[in-house]
Each structure stands twice: as structure tokens, then as C-alpha cells.
Design an enzyme around this catalytic site. Structure first.
Site, short mmCIF file in Angstrom:
data_model
loop_
_atom_site.label_atom_id
_atom_site.label_comp_id
_atom_site.label_asym_id
_atom_site.label_seq_id
_atom_site.Cartn_x
_atom_site.Cartn_y
_atom_site.Cartn_z
CB CYS A 23 25.35 27.07 60.42
SG CYS A 23 26.02 25.52 61.05
CB CYS A 26 25.55 22.65 57.06
SG CYS A 26 24.55 22.49 58.54
CG ASP A 437 47.47 48.00 25.12
OD1 ASP A 437 48.68 48.05 24.91
OD2 ASP A 437 46.61 47.83 24.24
CG ASP A 638 42.11 45.86 23.00
OD1 ASP A 638 43.35 45.99 23.07
OD2 ASP A 638 41.44 46.23 22.02
CG ASP A 642 47.08 44.04 25.57
OD1 ASP A 642 48.22 44.54 25.48
OD2 ASP A 642 46.08 44.52 25.03
#
Length: 747
Positions: A23, A26, A437, A638, A642
Site C-alpha cells: 500500500c 509501504c 512560434d 522547435d 525557443d
């Protein structure tokens, strides 16, 4: 993308498979045990994946020290290698071993509990006879219940002891306490009849253990389904490659392929590693990478990615990335890290779990005391206490978030969407605005030369030759378009004697002894160059969506060159889908206002949502300005310029066609350049968070309603055990159902 082993200041990274957690308490115990080690920087333990991810100083400790710390906490640990098929095999073997262990325990418990359950049913139905008398005999029940209590149920005692010794309480403590109370009560009634204790409840303890074991077995099987995405990704990696060495074609294990090797791929085979085609033509299915089903044509010079499928034709390629450096290995590593991470919403469950078990033990004692003081009925008091103990196990609460995160990140990877962590998967569902962009994101990023407009005294060819010569050292996409245009006209270019890139404005170069400026109106104004003669042509070109670059030679305007970058197919549709989801769409570009607004109009972005003529170092501040208005902002880009804006945004999204810097900085990576992936990522985030909320609601409401009912005597221990056992299964199953969701389908 970063390697998994880093410098000491950032720490080395290790992943461990953990066996024996039941659980959230643990996983919290293992996490604390690891975090206490000197040299450990961060430690995260995921209950659903049954794995620990640890960042540590390798000069102070090693993986073996981490493993020993886990074992000292009462659990087993084994190291896992990032993105390796061997790691998948080890995890699969460990999970199958756990399933077999639970199958044996459940089989033993069911075998001995079935007669006890039958005896209880016959007794409640008022059926007499020899079978009923035999099954309800105290000594027979004792002989049937004892193997269940201390054989099949021994794991609960062992785990409870380890946890209590470490001053921790978990699910096993509750099960051991609850079943021991019922078993001990019945044993006392059997051994000391003079006490006058009414009835036996051996069947209660035995059936409870059987139901809990059934729940653990079903849970283990269901949890295996949540990590299916990782196994699928690892299954894409071929184990061998056909390599040409010294004129011979050899079939080698994949880990023996080296950068520079020439590799042969036949029809129907998977590409073994990343590389560049040097001979042959074919079409390759890259759906595992991008989520797009159409095959991509490949020929000499084209990149191929390991794990993709060669559909037809044979080709030879040169290996450029092998081992952990391949795209597939990096994808697997990102998904593994995302599945091992914790989403912020999980902190609630962790905090609740830490205090839950001790509180439940206190409530069970109060239930016992309340019943005994008001009724004097010892049997009813023990049954109420047992029911409270059993129904309160916080298993479902601990599994609610990580199972959904596992399925969500895995599903994203199958659709070419990589979330770098659970926190980013959660953050994406809160977004208010998307900043795109322009170049390479909205447009293809592959502009081409469209116009050369010379002023008197210049010809088109001579003007283009000078401009192209000046741009030879530039790495800007617009420079590439100009050079390609000059090469198409077979113009003889000169090598610039001096060159300077002016970010956001253009270039300054010396060509054949002449000072050349190519760039924006701002650059010309700074140099004091009059360009009025070019304004009309410039405005017309920019209004048509083309980028016009002014040219000056030796301090005098000479003309302009224009390039156009095509809008990506489907960009308008993708932006429309994002607007339909209630998001504000902004476009960010260093291009001039007229060109930017023309492109924006083509894809459905309002003119007042266009941020144009923004220098690279100003992009991050534009994102910050939108955040200052209270918007939660995603930046999509990309390129290298950026990266600061991606980092400044609440969520940075990189398109996979971009640079490694952008991919490293971003929180979400779209493996294809298709902008529909943005909407898909946000849809997936929203759906995953919906599943998490459903899971948390049912886990919390289940305990909130179940504990009072059990304490008031409306819930027998057996029903409480059944409810507890199936609560975890229901949460995991609800998360697994997320796999049916298609994030690329419009809502």
C-alpha cells in the site's frame, strides 16, 4: 537529451524494482529509507510501477547500498537498466513471480476456506444434518482455519512485523490485527468453554484472508496491464542487426553495432538503430515514433529511426546513434521517468496515507469500546472492530494516481506524445493559452526564395549573388532559402571576408571588398540607410505572407529579396481544435508585423494575438507577460532560440522535428511536426486527470462511508473484506480503461 548518468553535481541516477509493497504506506517507508542515506539527492517510489528512482552522489554510495537500504526496510530490490530489454525482462519476471506467489497463497486459502464458508451458509439457512454439524464443529473449523491464518496469511504477519519494527503501519498491520482478533476469539471459545464465549468465527478470519489474497492477485494482474506501453516500446527494439564489415554481412547482437557501421535492412524488418540511408529506396512505417500511420519514403541522405518498420525494398544505412543514444531508447527512458514520477495531486494521497492506518487502529479500538460498553456483547464488539480494521486499508488511495499516470504517459507515447513527468501531464489540463512560434511550428520551416527586387543599377542575378554570398555563413532558415535560390540559378558565389549575425535584425558581411547589409527595416534604420524606394514592394510582399529582406551595399539601398514559408498542412485545423477547447491562441515571431498577420490570418489567429518583431532574447519575456495576466501558458517551439521561452512557460511543448536543445528544454515532446498533437496532448491530460479524480473520489468515499457502517455494525467483517479487496481492483481497472481513449479523436 540528457543521458541517464550525469555529473556528480547533478547526481547519478538508478532505478530499482521493489518487491513486497502492499500500500501507499509501504512505498512511503521505502522512500524514507532511501532518502535517509547520505549522498541521496532525491528518492521517489511508485507503488503502481513497484519501482524506485534515486538520484545520488556516486562518490558517496552505489546501487548496492541503495538495494541494501530497501532490504533493511523489509522489502526486496533489484536494479533496472534504463530503456534496456533486459530491464523489461527482469520486471516481467518479478511481476510473474509475484503473481505465482499470490496464486499459490490464494489457492491454499480458498481450498481450506470453502468448507468453512459452506458451513456458515448451512448454519445461517438452518440446515441441519451430518455435513452441517461436521463443518460447524469447533475442532474441524480450527483445523481448516489454521493453515489459512498462518500459512496463506503468513505474509501479512511478516510484513506487519517488519513495518511495526520500523515504527510504520500499513495494510498488513490492519489485516493481521483484524483476522487475529476473530481467530483468537474463536480459539479462546474452543479451548476454554468454561468462559462461556458464544460461537466460533474461524470462518470470518479465513474468508477475510482469502478475499484479501484474491484482491491482491487481481490487483497484481491489473497492474501488469498499466505498464504495457513500456513493454510494447521495448519490444520494438530488434535484438540483432545485419552489419557489413570487411566486405562481409554479419548478423550481430544489437549491442555490438557501432556508430559508422553500415547496416542492411530487408523488407518487413525493423530498423535496428538510428542512421542515415546511403543506398537503396523504401518506405518506412514510423507510426511507433510519430503516431502517424502513413509510411514515409526513404532514400539516400534520409534519416531512419531504430524500431521503425521497413515496408518494402531493401536499403543500407550508416549507423549514427546506437545503444542508449537511439531515439527509441531515449523515448523509453522518458516514459520510464514519467511513469516513475509523482504528480502534484498525488501528494494529497501520500499525506492522507501517512496518518491513515494509525487513525484507523484508534477508530477500531473506539468501536470495540463503544459496543462493549453499550451492549456488553464481546462478540459484537470484536466483529465491529474487525470490520473497521479490514475495510479501512488505504490500498485504493495509494494506487489512484500512479496507475492513471502510468497509463496516460504510456498512451501518449503510443501516439507520439512524450510527457517528461507526471507533473507535466497534470499541468497540461489547466492551460488557458497556447503560444505558437511561427517558423518551423506553424510553418514548415523550409522557406524558399520567391522574389528578387533590384533597384536601378542592379540586376536580379547580381543582387542575388551578393546577398547569397553574404549569407553563406549564416545558419538561419531564410539564409538557406536564399542560397538554394542562388544555386538553382547557378550563380558563382564569393566567400565573405567578414561576417556577423545580428539576431532578430539580419546579417552584416564584407563581400569582395563591399560592405553588405541584409535584414529588416530596423537594421537599415540603425545604419542610417534610406529605403523609401522599396517600401511599396516590401508592403505588397509582406501583405501576401512573404518575408522581405532589405539589401544595402556600401551604405546605399540596393533592393530586396523575399522568401516564403508554407503553412503546415492541417495547421488551421489544429488551431481551430485548440480554440474549440477554450484556449487562447497566440503567435510569436521575429518576422515583421504584416507578414506575421498574413500567416496568422491563414490559420485563424486574431491579429491582436500576433506578437511580431520579437527578438530571440525577448521571447521568454513575452511568455512571462502573458503569465502575469493570470494565464497558464504553454509555449510551442522547435528551435534553439525557443528554448528560453519553452522554459519560461508553465508547459513547454517541443515539436520533434526541431532541435535537441528545444527537445531537452520542453516538458512535452511531439515526435511529429503535426500541430494536432498539441490538442491530443491536452485532451489526454484532461482525460487522465478525470480518471485520477474518479479514482480518488471512490477511494476516499469508500473509506468515508465504509468505516462508519462497519463501526455501527451494519457491515460484517466478511463483507468488509470483500469490499476492501475489490476497491483496489476497481481503481486499477478504471485506470486501465483509459487505454481505450483516443487522444487524437476530436472530443
Amino acid at each position: 537529451m540528457a543521458a541517464s548518468s550525469q555529473a556528480v553535481d547533478q547526481g547519478a541516477r538508478a532505478r530499482l524494482g521493489i518487491v513486497g509493497m502492499t500500500c501507499a504506506n509501504c512505498s512511503a517507508r521505502v522512500e524514507r529509507a532511501l532518502a535517509r542515506l547520505p549522498g541521496v539527492i532525491t528518492a521517489t517510489v511508485n507503488l503502481a510501477t513497484e519501482q524506485a528512482t534515486v538520484t545520488f552522489d556516486p562518490t558517496q554510495l552505489g546501487v548496492d547500498d541503495l538495494r541494501k537500504a530497501v532490504e533493511a526496510a523489509g522489502y526486496q530490490a533489484y536494479p533496472l537498466a534504463d530503456g534496456a530489454p533486459e530491464a523489461s525482462d527482469a520486471e516481467k519476471a518479478a511481476r510473474e513471480q509475484e503473481i505465482r506467489r499470490q496464486q499459490r497463497a490464494f489457492g491454499l486459502a480458498a481450498l481450506f476456506s470453502a468448507p468453512l464458508l459452506l458451513g456458515m451458509i448451512l448454519h445461517m439457512a438452518g440446515v441441519g444434518g451430518g455435513l452441517s454439524q461436521l463443518l460447524n464443529n469447533g475442532w474441524v473449523q480450527f483445523l481448516l482455519a489454521t493453515p489459512v491464518q498462518f500459512g496463506a496469511g503468513w505474509q501479512f504477519y511478516k510484513d506487519a512485523y517488519v513495518n511495526l519494527r520500523g515504527r510504520n503501519a500499513n495494510m498488513s498491520v490492519l489485516v493481521a490485527l483484524g483476522t487475529s482478533a476473530a481467530y483468537g476469539y474463536s480459539l479462546a471459545a474452543l479451548l476454554w468453554p468454561e468462559l462461556g464465549i458464544p460461537g466460533y468465527y474461524f470462518e470470518t478470519s479465513a474468508v477475510l484472508i482469502t478475499l484479501v489474497l484474491l484482491g491482491k492477485l487481481l490487483e497484481a494482474r491489473a497492474k501488469g496491464q498499466t505498464s504495457e506501453a513500456i513493454r510494447k516500446l521495448m519490444g520494438l527494439q530488434p535484438r540483432t542487426a545485419r552489419v557489413i564489415r570487411d566486405g562481409e554481412t554479419l548478423e550481430l547482437p544489437i549491442d555490438q553495432v557501432q556508430v559508422g557501421d553500415r547496416v542492411v535492412v530487408r523488407p518487413g524488418e525493423r530498423v535496428p538503430v538510428d542512421g542515415r540511408v546511403v543506398e537503396g529506396h523504401s518506405s518506412v512505417d514510423e507510426s511507433m515514433l510519430t503516431g502517424e500511420s502513413l509510411p514515409v519514403d526513404k532514400g539516400p541522405g534520409d534519416e531512419v529511426v531504430g524500431g521503425t518498420i521497413n515496408k518494402q525494398g531493401s536499403f543500407t544505412f550508416e549507423a549514427t546513434r546506437v545503444g542508449a543514444g537511439t531515439t527509441l531508447a531515449q523515448i523509453i527512458r522518458i516514459v520510464e521517468e514519467a511513469q516513475a514520477s509523482k504528480a502534484p495531486i498525488q501528494r494529497l494521497a501520500d499525506r492522507v496515507s501517512q496518518v491513515f492506518v494509525p487513525a484507523v487502529v484508534g477508530l477500531s479500538l473506539l468501536a470495540f469500546a463503544g459496543w462493549y460498553l453499550t451492549t456488553g456483547d464481546l462478540t459484537a464488539s470484536i466483529l465491529a472492530m474487525t470490520a473497521v480494521l479490514v475495510i479501512s486499508c488505504p490500498c485504493a488511495l495509494g494506487l489512484a494516481t500512479p496507475t492513471a499516470i502510468m497509463v496516460g504517459t504510456g498512451l501518449g507515447a503510443e501516439h507520439g506524445i512524450l510527457f517528461k513527468g507526471g507533473e507535466h501531464l497534470e499541468a497540461a489540463h489547466r492551460l488557458d493559452a497556447i503560444v505558437l512560434d511561427k517558423t518551423g511550428t506553424i510553418t514548415t520551416g523550409e522557406p524558399h526564395l520567391t522574389q528578387v527586387v533590384p533597384l536601378p543599377g542592379w540586376t536580379e542575378e547580381e543582387l542575388l549573388r551578393v546577398v547569397a554570398s553574404a549569407e553563406r555563413r549564416s545558419e538561419h532558415p531564410l539564409a538557406s532559402a536564399i542560397l538554394a535560390g542562388a544555386e538553382a540559378r547557378q550563380l558563382p558565389l564569393a566567400e565573405p571576408e567578414a561576417f556577423e549575425a545580428l539576431p532578430g535584425r539580419g546579417v552584416r558581411a564584407r563581400v569582395e571588398g563591399r560592405q553588405v547589409l541584409v535584414g529588416t527595416q530596423r537594421l537599415m534604420a540603425e545604419a542610417g540607410i534610406a529605403t523609401a524606394a522599396l517600401h511599396q514592394a516590401q508592403e505588397a510582399l509582406e501583405a501576401a505572407g512573404q518575408t522581405a529582406m532589405l539589401v544595402a551595399v556600401d551604405g546605399q539601398a540596393a533592393g530586396l529579396v523575399a522568401v516564403a514559408d508554407q503553412v503546415k498542412p492541417g495547421a488551421a485545423q489544429a488551431i481551430g481544435a485548440l480554440r474549440a477547447m477554450g484556449l487562447e491562441i497566440w503567435m510569436l515571431t521575429g518576422d515583421n508585423v504584416r507578414t506575421a498577420r498574413s500567416i496568422a490570418a491563414q490559420v485563424g489567429i486574431e491579429p491582436d494575438h500576433v506578437l511580431a518583431e520579437v527578438l530571440p532574447d525577448q521571447k521568454a519575456s513575452q511568455v512571462q507577460a502573458l503569465k502575469a495576466r493570470g494565464l497558464r501558458v504553454a509555449m510551442v517551439g522547435d528551435g534553439i532560440n525557443d528554448a528560453p521561452a519553452l522554459a519560461a512557460a508553465d508547459v513547454g511543448i517541443a515539436v520533434g522535428t526541431g532541435t535537441d536543445v528545444a527537445l531537452e528544454t520542453a516538458d512535452i515532446t511531439l515526435m511529429s511536426g503535426d500541430l494536432m498533437g498539441i490538442a491530443a496532448a491536452i485532451r489526454l491530460s484532461r482525460q487522465t486527470m478525470r480518471k485520477i479524480r474518479q479514482n480518488l473520489f471512490w477511494a476516499l468515499i469508500y473509506n468515508s462511508l465504509g468505516i462508519p457502517l462497519a463501526a455501527l455494525g451494519f457491515l460484517s467483517p466478511i463483507l468488509a473484506g470483500a469490499a476492501m479487496a475489490f476497491s483496489s481492483v476497481s481503481v486499477v481497472t478504471n485506470s486501465v480503461l483509459l487505454k481505450r481513449f483516443d487522444p487524437r479523436a476530436a472530443a
